[in-house]
Scaffold this motif. Sequence first.
Motif, PDB file in Angstrom:
ATOM      1  N   VAL A  19      -3.442   4.463  -1.960  1.00 37.57           N
ATOM      2  CA  VAL A  19      -4.261   5.013  -0.880  1.00 37.57           C
ATOM      3  C   VAL A  19      -3.858   6.461  -0.623  1.00 37.57           C
TER       4      VAL A  19
ATOM      5  N   TRP B 144       0.847  -1.189   0.000  1.00 38.02           N
ATOM      6  CA  TRP B 144       0.000   0.000   0.000  1.00 38.02           C
ATOM      7  C   TRP B 144       0.887   1.245   0.000  1.00 38.02           C
TER       8      TRP B 144
ATOM      9  N   ASP C 124      -8.065   7.237   4.035  1.00 34.97           N
ATOM     10  CA  ASP C 124      -8.371   5.847   3.678  1.00 34.97           C
ATOM     11  C   ASP C 124      -8.033   4.911   4.836  1.00 34.97           C
TER      12      ASP C 124
END
Length: 212
Positions: A85, A67, A89
């Motif tokens: 992201v 991520w 988030d």
Amino acid sequence: MQLTKHGHAAVVLSEGDRRLLLDPGAFTEESAWEGVGAVLITHEHFDHLDVERTKRALADDPALELWTNRSVADQLDAGRQVHVVGHGDAFTAVGFDVAVQGERHAVIHPDIPTIANIGFLVEGSVFHPGDALTVPEGGGVQTLLLPLHAPWSKTGELIDYVRAVQPARSYAVHDGLLNDTGLMVGANFLGEGGPGVPGEYVRLAPGESVTL
């Protein structure tokens, strides 16, 4: 949860056989990657992102997920394994709940463009800000991973940052360019020799672990 310090800005958070690696850059030793199930990267600077090593890890393990922000994801070009992201988030990585806080890298100089930088709040208690002094919304940070030394920071700002976040403990990261004298000076100002910060300041040596 166990915290293991690795080279410079990298740490591993682990619980049982779950291992979450944050910011493995050019100064991060190979052992940091062992058994990792997920990776979080705050921004694209080389001391936080080793592009070729990260690409190799993703290629070697199709189950590995990562991520990060858009600029990092574009460099990795790894398809479904990489998730983009941004601030606000939330997601789950190898069983750890993660919230994204922050948007921009700290200013190094007005003539140097700032880049995207996101921080990661893990399990509502451990915060890695990357290269920024982001104060997480809602408080509750128990463990702050404090960037001890950078071309964009000064000690007084770090003291004020710890006071703003109010963690129970601060662990030094982003310290790979300091010699023993520099580490001692930082510890003095952020510890008993300084003007006072909330909680405890600790620096772990690379490879050293602590139970949170």
